[in-house]
Design a protein around this motif. Structure first.
Motif, PDB file in Angstrom:
ATOM      1  N   HIS A 134     129.677  52.381 -74.578  1.00 27.84           N
ATOM      2  CA  HIS A 134     128.828  52.245 -73.390  1.00 27.84           C
ATOM      3  C   HIS A 134     129.186  53.271 -72.328  1.00 27.84           C
ATOM      4  O   HIS A 134     128.300  53.790 -71.632  1.00 27.84           O
ATOM      5  CB  HIS A 134     128.925  50.820 -72.821  1.00 27.84           C
ATOM      6  CG  HIS A 134     130.233  50.505 -72.161  1.00 27.84           C
ATOM      7  ND1 HIS A 134     131.344  50.085 -72.868  1.00 27.84           N
ATOM      8  CD2 HIS A 134     130.611  50.549 -70.849  1.00 27.84           C
ATOM      9  CE1 HIS A 134     132.348  49.876 -72.021  1.00 27.84           C
ATOM     10  NE2 HIS A 134     131.934  50.149 -70.798  1.00 27.84           N
ATOM     11  N   LYS A 135     130.474  53.609 -72.215  1.00 28.68           N
ATOM     12  CA  LYS A 135     130.883  54.623 -71.241  1.00 28.68           C
ATOM     13  C   LYS A 135     130.402  56.008 -71.660  1.00 28.68           C
ATOM     14  O   LYS A 135     129.926  56.788 -70.838  1.00 28.68           O
ATOM     15  CB  LYS A 135     132.403  54.620 -71.076  1.00 28.68           C
ATOM     16  CG  LYS A 135     132.953  53.421 -70.320  1.00 28.68           C
ATOM     17  CD  LYS A 135     134.446  53.541 -70.087  1.00 28.68           C
ATOM     18  CE  LYS A 135     134.774  54.714 -69.161  1.00 28.68           C
ATOM     19  NZ  LYS A 135     136.229  54.745 -68.862  1.00 28.68           N
ATOM     20  N   GLU A 181     126.626  56.369 -70.988  1.00 26.45           N
ATOM     21  CA  GLU A 181     126.343  56.618 -69.577  1.00 26.45           C
ATOM     22  C   GLU A 181     126.651  58.061 -69.192  1.00 26.45           C
ATOM     23  O   GLU A 181     125.872  58.711 -68.491  1.00 26.45           O
ATOM     24  CB  GLU A 181     127.158  55.654 -68.708  1.00 26.45           C
ATOM     25  CG  GLU A 181     126.734  54.199 -68.825  1.00 26.45           C
ATOM     26  CD  GLU A 181     127.695  53.261 -68.112  1.00 26.45           C
ATOM     27  OE1 GLU A 181     128.669  53.759 -67.494  1.00 26.45           O
ATOM     28  OE2 GLU A 181     127.482  52.037 -68.168  1.00 26.45           O
ATOM     29  N   GLU A 182     127.790  58.556 -69.652  1.00 23.00           N
ATOM     30  CA  GLU A 182     128.197  59.923 -69.306  1.00 23.00           C
ATOM     31  C   GLU A 182     127.235  60.960 -69.867  1.00 23.00           C
ATOM     32  O   GLU A 182     126.864  61.927 -69.181  1.00 23.00           O
ATOM     33  CB  GLU A 182     129.615  60.177 -69.822  1.00 23.00           C
ATOM     34  CG  GLU A 182     130.677  59.375 -69.099  1.00 23.00           C
ATOM     35  CD  GLU A 182     132.039  59.506 -69.742  1.00 23.00           C
ATOM     36  OE1 GLU A 182     132.216  60.426 -70.577  1.00 23.00           O
ATOM     37  OE2 GLU A 182     132.935  58.692 -69.426  1.00 23.00           O
ATOM     38  N   GLU A 198     123.793  60.991 -68.156  1.00 27.69           N
ATOM     39  CA  GLU A 198     123.888  61.642 -66.847  1.00 27.69           C
ATOM     40  C   GLU A 198     124.004  63.156 -66.995  1.00 27.69           C
ATOM     41  O   GLU A 198     123.440  63.916 -66.206  1.00 27.69           O
ATOM     42  CB  GLU A 198     125.102  61.101 -66.086  1.00 27.69           C
ATOM     43  CG  GLU A 198     125.242  61.668 -64.683  1.00 27.69           C
ATOM     44  CD  GLU A 198     126.404  61.064 -63.925  1.00 27.69           C
ATOM     45  OE1 GLU A 198     126.763  61.613 -62.869  1.00 27.69           O
ATOM     46  OE2 GLU A 198     126.952  60.035 -64.382  1.00 27.69           O
ATOM     47  N   ARG A 227     119.902  58.738 -76.051  1.00 30.56           N
ATOM     48  CA  ARG A 227     119.874  57.276 -76.122  1.00 30.56           C
ATOM     49  C   ARG A 227     119.690  56.803 -77.565  1.00 30.56           C
ATOM     50  O   ARG A 227     120.242  55.775 -77.974  1.00 30.56           O
ATOM     51  CB  ARG A 227     118.757  56.729 -75.238  1.00 30.56           C
ATOM     52  CG  ARG A 227     118.834  55.216 -75.050  1.00 30.56           C
ATOM     53  CD  ARG A 227     117.790  54.732 -74.083  1.00 30.56           C
ATOM     54  NE  ARG A 227     116.452  54.801 -74.666  1.00 30.56           N
ATOM     55  CZ  ARG A 227     115.370  54.262 -74.113  1.00 30.56           C
ATOM     56  NH1 ARG A 227     115.466  53.655 -72.937  1.00 30.56           N
ATOM     57  NH2 ARG A 227     114.196  54.342 -74.709  1.00 30.56           N
TER      58      ARG A 227
END
Length: 202
Positions: A55-56, A59-60, A63, A73
Motif C-alpha cells: 500500500h505504501k 501511494e508513492e 504520486e 494502479r
C-alpha cells in the motif's frame, strides 16, 4: 554431506512476468518494456520482494507517476494477472531429483503479502523440503545475505548446494558464496546441466 538442490520460483518453476498483465493494457511488448523502464519496475519490485508494504509503494508510485495512474494502479489491483501456471517441464525435473533422493528447497524473491494468495495453485510446493522467500528474510537476491540466511536456516553448506535461477546476477552471487549455480534458460538446458554434474542420469 549429500547435495541439496535449490530452485528459484519465478521464471523457473512458476511462470511470472508483469508482461502477462500489461500485454492486456498496452499495444505491444515494446510499449510494455518502455513503461516498465519508465517507472523503474525492477527497482520497486525488488523492494516489494524484500518486504516493503504494497500500500505504501502504491501511494508513492501514483504520486510520482500521475500521468501513468491507471497503469500503475493496475499492477497493485490486478497483481494476480502477472502470475501464470507452473512450468511443468521444470517441475518434472524437480520431482525427478526428489525421486533420486536429493533434498530439494526453494529460494525465491517473493513478497509475503502476495505469496499466500497463490501458493494453493502450485501443487509442487508441499513436495519441497522447505523454502525461503525474500519477504521472509527481509532482503532479496542478488544480495548475498539472503543466501547466508538460507544456509543458516536449513543448516546447509554452500559447497553442497546446487542453486538454479534464471537471473545471472543471482547466479553470480550464489557462486561467490561457494554454491554450484546454474543459470536456467530452459528445462532441456537444465537437464543437460544436471546430468553433467551427475545429479540426474543421462
Amino acid at each position: 554431506m549429500q547435495r541439496t538442490i535449490v530452485f528459484d520460483f519465478g521464471g523457473v518453476l512458476i511462470d511470472w512476468s508483469p508482461y502477462h498483465l500489461y500485454r492486456k493494457l498496452l499495444p505491444s511488448d515494446d510499449a510494455v518494456r518502455e513503461f516498465l523502464e519508465e517507472i523503474k519496475f525492477s527497482e520497486f519490485n525488488k523492494k516489494l520482494d524484500a518486504g516493503y508494504p504494497f500500500h505504501k509503494m502504491k501511494e508513492e508510485l501514483l504520486e510520482k507517476y500521475p500521468h501513468r495512474y491507471q497503469l500503475v494502479r493496475a499492477f497493485f489491483e490486478r497483481w494476480m494477472e502477472c502470475t501464470g501456471e507452473a512450468v511443468r517441464p521444470a517441475v518434472e525435473i524437480m520431482r525427478e531429483i526428489k525421486r533420486a533422493g536429493y533434498p530439494v528447497y526453494g529460494l525465491s524473491n517473493w513478497s509475503t503479502e502476495t505469496f499466500p494468495l497463490l501458493q494453493h495453485r502450485y501443487q509442487f510446493l508441499p513436495e519441497l523440503d522447505g523454502y525461503l522467500l525474500s519477504g521472509m528474510a527481509g532482503v532479496a537476491k542478488p544480495d548475498e545475505e539472503i543466501f547466508r540466511i538460507f544456509l543458516a536456516r536449513f543448516e546447509r553448506n554452500a559447497e553442497d548446494c546446487v542453486f538454479i535461477d534464471d537471473t545471472q546476477a543471482n547466479v553470480d552471487a550464489a557462486r561467490r558464496l561457494g554454491f554450484n549455480a546454474i543459470l536456467f534458460t530452459s528445462a532441456g538446458q537444465l537437464r543437460v546441466a544436471l546430468v553433467k554434474i551427475r545429479v540426474l542420469k543421462a
